[in-house]
Design a protein around this motif. Structure first.
Motif, PDB file in Angstrom:
ATOM      1  N   ASN A   1      -3.733  -5.471  -2.497  1.00 16.58           N
ATOM      2  CA  ASN A   1      -2.860  -5.118  -3.621  1.00 16.58           C
ATOM      3  C   ASN A   1      -3.045  -5.977  -4.857  1.00 16.58           C
ATOM      4  N   ILE A   2      -3.891  -6.979  -4.771  1.00 17.77           N
ATOM      5  CA  ILE A   2      -4.225  -7.772  -5.954  1.00 17.77           C
ATOM      6  C   ILE A   2      -5.726  -7.741  -6.196  1.00 17.77           C
ATOM      7  N   TYR A   3      -6.507  -8.176  -5.200  1.00 16.94           N
ATOM      8  CA  TYR A   3      -7.969  -8.238  -5.370  1.00 16.94           C
ATOM      9  C   TYR A   3      -8.563  -6.849  -5.577  1.00 16.94           C
TER      10      TYR A   3
ATOM     11  N   ASP B   1       0.843  -1.202   0.000  1.00 19.54           N
ATOM     12  CA  ASP B   1       0.000   0.000   0.000  1.00 19.54           C
ATOM     13  C   ASP B   1       0.875   1.248   0.000  1.00 19.54           C
ATOM     14  N   PHE B   2       1.895   1.242   0.852  1.00 17.93           N
ATOM     15  CA  PHE B   2       2.802   2.383   0.926  1.00 17.93           C
ATOM     16  C   PHE B   2       3.530   2.602  -0.393  1.00 17.93           C
ATOM     17  N   VAL B   3       4.059   1.526  -0.971  1.00 15.54           N
ATOM     18  CA  VAL B   3       4.804   1.632  -2.232  1.00 15.54           C
ATOM     19  C   VAL B   3       3.899   2.167  -3.344  1.00 15.54           C
ATOM     20  N   ARG B   4       2.650   1.713  -3.360  1.00 15.18           N
ATOM     21  CA  ARG B   4       1.680   2.169  -4.373  1.00 15.18           C
ATOM     22  C   ARG B   4       1.501   3.678  -4.297  1.00 15.18           C
ATOM     23  N   ALA B   5       1.375   4.206  -3.092  1.00 16.96           N
ATOM     24  CA  ALA B   5       1.161   5.637  -2.928  1.00 16.96           C
ATOM     25  C   ALA B   5       2.456   6.428  -3.093  1.00 16.96           C
TER      26      ALA B   5
ATOM     27  N   PRO C   1       1.140   0.976  -9.564  1.00 19.78           N
ATOM     28  CA  PRO C   1       0.447  -0.264  -9.177  1.00 19.78           C
ATOM     29  C   PRO C   1       1.244  -1.510  -9.542  1.00 19.78           C
ATOM     30  N   THR C   2       2.042  -1.422 -10.612  1.00 19.22           N
ATOM     31  CA  THR C   2       2.862  -2.572 -11.012  1.00 19.22           C
ATOM     32  C   THR C   2       3.919  -2.886  -9.964  1.00 19.22           C
ATOM     33  N   LEU C   3       4.605  -1.855  -9.487  1.00 15.49           N
ATOM     34  CA  LEU C   3       5.611  -2.055  -8.449  1.00 15.49           C
ATOM     35  C   LEU C   3       4.959  -2.579  -7.163  1.00 15.49           C
ATOM     36  N   ALA C   4       3.799  -2.041  -6.827  1.00 12.28           N
ATOM     37  CA  ALA C   4       3.082  -2.513  -5.636  1.00 12.28           C
ATOM     38  C   ALA C   4       2.687  -3.979  -5.789  1.00 12.28           C
ATOM     39  N   LEU C   5       2.288  -4.368  -6.988  1.00 12.50           N
ATOM     40  CA  LEU C   5       1.935  -5.766  -7.243  1.00 12.50           C
ATOM     41  C   LEU C   5       3.137  -6.673  -7.019  1.00 12.50           C
ATOM     42  N   LEU C   6       4.305  -6.266  -7.510  1.00 10.98           N
ATOM     43  CA  LEU C   6       5.524  -7.060  -7.322  1.00 10.98           C
ATOM     44  C   LEU C   6       5.880  -7.186  -5.844  1.00 10.98           C
ATOM     45  N   ILE C   7       5.723  -6.095  -5.099  1.00 10.25           N
ATOM     46  CA  ILE C   7       6.013  -6.125  -3.664  1.00 10.25           C
ATOM     47  C   ILE C   7       5.053  -7.073  -2.957  1.00 10.25           C
TER      48      ILE C   7
ATOM     49  N   ALA D   1     -16.136  -4.448   4.150  1.00  9.27           N
ATOM     50  CA  ALA D   1     -16.621  -5.802   4.442  1.00  9.27           C
ATOM     51  C   ALA D   1     -16.140  -6.791   3.396  1.00  9.27           C
ATOM     52  N   ASP D   2     -16.124  -6.357   2.123  1.00  2.00           N
ATOM     53  CA  ASP D   2     -15.609  -7.226   1.050  1.00  2.00           C
ATOM     54  C   ASP D   2     -14.144  -7.568   1.298  1.00  2.00           C
ATOM     55  N   GLU D   3     -13.359  -6.558   1.659  1.00  2.00           N
ATOM     56  CA  GLU D   3     -11.935  -6.784   1.922  1.00  2.00           C
ATOM     57  C   GLU D   3     -11.737  -7.774   3.063  1.00  2.00           C
ATOM     58  N   ALA D   4     -12.479  -7.603   4.135  1.00  2.00           N
ATOM     59  CA  ALA D   4     -12.336  -8.499   5.288  1.00  2.00           C
ATOM     60  C   ALA D   4     -12.703  -9.927   4.904  1.00  2.00           C
ATOM     61  N   ARG D   5     -13.770 -10.089   4.132  1.00  2.00           N
ATOM     62  CA  ARG D   5     -14.207 -11.430   3.739  1.00  2.00           C
ATOM     63  C   ARG D   5     -13.171 -12.110   2.854  1.00  2.00           C
ATOM     64  N   VAL D   6     -12.654 -11.391   1.862  1.00  3.05           N
ATOM     65  CA  VAL D   6     -11.648 -11.962   0.960  1.00  3.05           C
ATOM     66  C   VAL D   6     -10.374 -12.300   1.726  1.00  3.05           C
ATOM     67  N   SER D   7      -9.984 -11.435   2.641  1.00  3.57           N
ATOM     68  CA  SER D   7      -8.764 -11.674   3.413  1.00  3.57           C
ATOM     69  C   SER D   7      -8.913 -12.904   4.300  1.00  3.57           C
ATOM     70  N   LYS D   8     -10.080 -13.088   4.892  1.00  6.45           N
ATOM     71  CA  LYS D   8     -10.320 -14.273   5.720  1.00  6.45           C
ATOM     72  C   LYS D   8     -10.181 -15.553   4.900  1.00  6.45           C
ATOM     73  N   ILE D   9     -10.791 -15.554   3.719  1.00  4.72           N
ATOM     74  CA  ILE D   9     -10.728 -16.741   2.861  1.00  4.72           C
ATOM     75  C   ILE D   9      -9.303 -16.993   2.394  1.00  4.72           C
ATOM     76  N   THR D  10      -8.608 -15.914   2.024  1.00  4.92           N
ATOM     77  CA  THR D  10      -7.224 -16.056   1.560  1.00  4.92           C
ATOM     78  C   THR D  10      -6.325 -16.598   2.661  1.00  4.92           C
ATOM     79  N   SER D  11      -6.576 -16.190   3.910  1.00  7.62           N
ATOM     80  CA  SER D  11      -5.748 -16.689   5.012  1.00  7.62           C
ATOM     81  C   SER D  11      -5.874 -18.201   5.141  1.00  7.62           C
ATOM     82  N   LEU D  12      -7.048 -18.734   4.812  1.00  5.00           N
ATOM     83  CA  LEU D  12      -7.224 -20.193   4.829  1.00  5.00           C
ATOM     84  C   LEU D  12      -6.406 -20.843   3.718  1.00  5.00           C
ATOM     85  N   LEU D  13      -6.434 -20.235   2.538  1.00  2.51           N
ATOM     86  CA  LEU D  13      -5.717 -20.807   1.389  1.00  2.51           C
ATOM     87  C   LEU D  13      -4.201 -20.763   1.612  1.00  2.51           C
ATOM     88  N   VAL D  14      -3.723 -19.703   2.267  1.00  2.00           N
ATOM     89  CA  VAL D  14      -2.291 -19.598   2.551  1.00  2.00           C
ATOM     90  C   VAL D  14      -1.848 -20.756   3.440  1.00  2.00           C
ATOM     91  N   LYS D  15      -2.668 -21.092   4.426  1.00  2.00           N
ATOM     92  CA  LYS D  15      -2.320 -22.204   5.320  1.00  2.00           C
ATOM     93  C   LYS D  15      -2.321 -23.530   4.565  1.00  2.00           C
TER      94      LYS D  15
END
Length: 530
Positions: free
Chosen positions: A355-357, A115-119, A124-130, A368-382
């Motif tokens: 930085n992707i979704y 987020d910091f790098v993007r701003a 957005p490309t550099l932020a995506l790589l980070i 609320a959308d961000e929180a929901r996606v992040s919760k699901i992604t945390s499961l996939l990371v595990k």
């Protein structure tokens, strides 16, 4: 398994108690709504000095500390002590860096370093790589936590992958429900158990083995009898360069990891960060004592289970402690793996969501959308981390963390240096990232281990003779890759500016790097309500 019944019962009871705390944590400092990344992923940015102390300590001192470092000392000797100085060196280095990052992130609502790098660089490309770098570097680190739990289970006679899958399913469930509050609350128990176990170990075990003289004599005798030139209880001319570069490279990487930054951004003000960066080196004393468990295992004649060197410390505990206390020690190591695994999965999920979704899939995503996606992604990371354990040969588990360090170091120019200068052009930073990451992967690919038969990705110590130098010394691959990154980024910046390429707009403001709560520059932010 029957001979370890007492240990299994105590381990299970403590594990379930901690899991219960993880579920209850959603009611701890309960916000009006958990459906935002500020609340779910950063605990409401409300943690004070004590909570941050345990959270960041639990975040940084992981199964890497309690399993991997002593195992390295047991197998390679003094080289394993690199983990002690780098944790001392890094705190003063990042003291001012993290304070600046906290300020600008709180003002702009940044949740991730990307987020910091993007701003900052308007790219957005550099932020995506980070973001991608952070996610990829975190995966082997989470896998290392699994290795720690697996080593404990093996030592209790529990075989197969089903128990570890169940353990991570429970972890995933309470992380999904409670977010960062879960590991923050559990960290109190985890650190208390670790301190009790280690203090008991450094008193009881040396007494049983005839004192520290006997321990170091046994370690010296073992390494003197091996043909390996790089081992021993002290460094030699052949491994000093590797030691220095490994310690320095690991220090630079430590607070670039997304989970480290997550713990810092969850702090309620800059003074909390100042106090913690001043006090956290005290953990390094504990780390030094933990590392010595490797030498104690040599003196005790401890042998690993099969060829799994990661079981050395659990096996030592089993030899030296009564069954009930061994169960407590096993629980300390297991819980010590769960806390950072939770924070890491949350940090990786936040990177994907922000930085992707939100950047590329759904720019209009609500909190609320961000929180929901992040919760699901945390499961996939595990799930991805479990797959690493199921399909990769871990060997010395410390290699998982060191390889991750080579990867995350490539974010240093944009994140750490970006907090102090915008001299780098976004095109140069992207070119530097590509060159550094490519060089890092190439170096890692060419690192083999004859002892295990692995030809590639068998560690992070790159032999300098492969660069045509007449020496047998090795160097940490991450330092070489970072040097390539910085050189190409600087050259790319000069070329981009000479060619008149437009630079990205800086959406931050110089005052924002110094602001704190009560400062008129952030008068509209309520940072003290918690």
């Amino acid at each position: 398994m029957r001979e370890h019944l007492t240990e299994i019962i105590i381990f299970t009871v403590l594990f379930l108690v901690v899991s219960g705390m993880g579920f209850v944590a959603s009611r701890w400092r309960r916000p009006k709504d958990l459906a935002s990344l500020d609340e779910w992923g950063l605990g409401g940015r409300s943690f004070g000095s004590w909570v941050t102390w345990f959270l960041v300590g639990g975040d940084l001192y992981t199964a890497y500390t309690f399993v991997a470092v002593p195992a390295l000392l047991w197998g390679a000797g003094a080289m394993g002590f690199f983990a002690v100085p780098y944790t001392v060196v890094i705190y003063p280095m990042v003291f001012l860096v993290l304070i600046r990052l906290w300020s600008v992130s709180h003002i702009h609502g940044f949740v991730t370093p990307a987020d910091f790098v993007r701003a900052r660089f308007g790219s957005p490309t550099l932020a995506l790589l980070i973001a991608i770098t952070g996610i990829v570097a975190t995966m082997p680190y989470i896998a290392l936590q699994l290795v720690g739990i697996e080593a404990v289970l093996k030592s209790m006679g529990v075989t197969g992958h089903l128990p570890i899958i169940i353990a991570f399913a429970i972890l995933a469930a309470y992380t999904y429900q409670s977010g960062l509050r879960a590991p923050a609350l559990i960290a109190f128990v985890k650190d208390t158990l670790i301190y009790i176990v280690i203090l008991a170990a450094v008193i009881v075990i040396p007494a049983k083995l005839g004192g520290w003289d006997a321990i170091f004599d046994a370690a010296q005798a073992k390494f003197a009898a091996t043909p390996a030139p790089g081992d021993g209880i002290v460094l030699n001319a052949g491994n000093q360069l590797q030691y220095v570069t490994l310690a320095f490279g690991s220090a630079l990487a430590l607070f670039l990891y997304p989970h480290s930054i997550t713990g810092v951004l969850a702090s309620k003000n800059r003074n909390v960060i100042k106090r913690n960066m001043s006090a956290l080196p005290a953990y390094s004393l504990l780390l030094g004592l933990i590392a010595l468990l490797g030498f104690m295992a040599i003196a005790a004649g401890t042998t690993p289970i099969g060829k799994d060197n990661n079981t050395i410390v659990p096996r030592l505990f089993d030899q030296m402690f009564p069954d009930w206390f061994t169960g407590v020690a096993y629980a300390a190591v297991g819980i010590g793996a769960l806390v950072p695994a939770a924070i890491m999965s949350i940090a990786a999920a936040n990177l994907f969501t922000r930085n992707i979704y939100k950047e590329y899939v759904k720019p209009t995503a609500s909190d609320a959308d961000e929180a929901r996606v992040s919760k699901i992604t945390s499961l996939l990371v595990k799930v991805g981390a479990v797959a690493c354990i199921l399909f990769l040969d871990t060997g010395f588990s410390i290699d998982l963390q060191l390889i991750g360090g080579v990867i995350i170091l490539q974010t240093l120019p944009a994140v750490a240096l970006g907090l102090y200068t915008r001299w780098f052009h976004r095109t140069g930073l992207i070119a530097g990232w590509v060159a550094g990451m490519g060089a890092g992967m190439l170096l890692l690919y060419n690192i083999g281990n004859p002892a295990t038969g692995k030809l590639h990705f068998a560690g992070s110590a790159f032999p300098l003779d492969k660069l045509g130098l007449d020496t047998k010394m090795t160097v940490y691959a991450g330092i070489l890759a970072l040097a390539v990154n910085l050189a190409v980024a600087a050259l790319g910046t000069v070329v981009a500016r000479a060619a008149g390429l437009a630079d990205g707009e800086d959406a931050t403001h110089p005052d924002h790097y110094l602001a704190d709560e009560g400062d008129p520059r952030i008068k509209d932010l309520d940072l003290t309500s918690h």
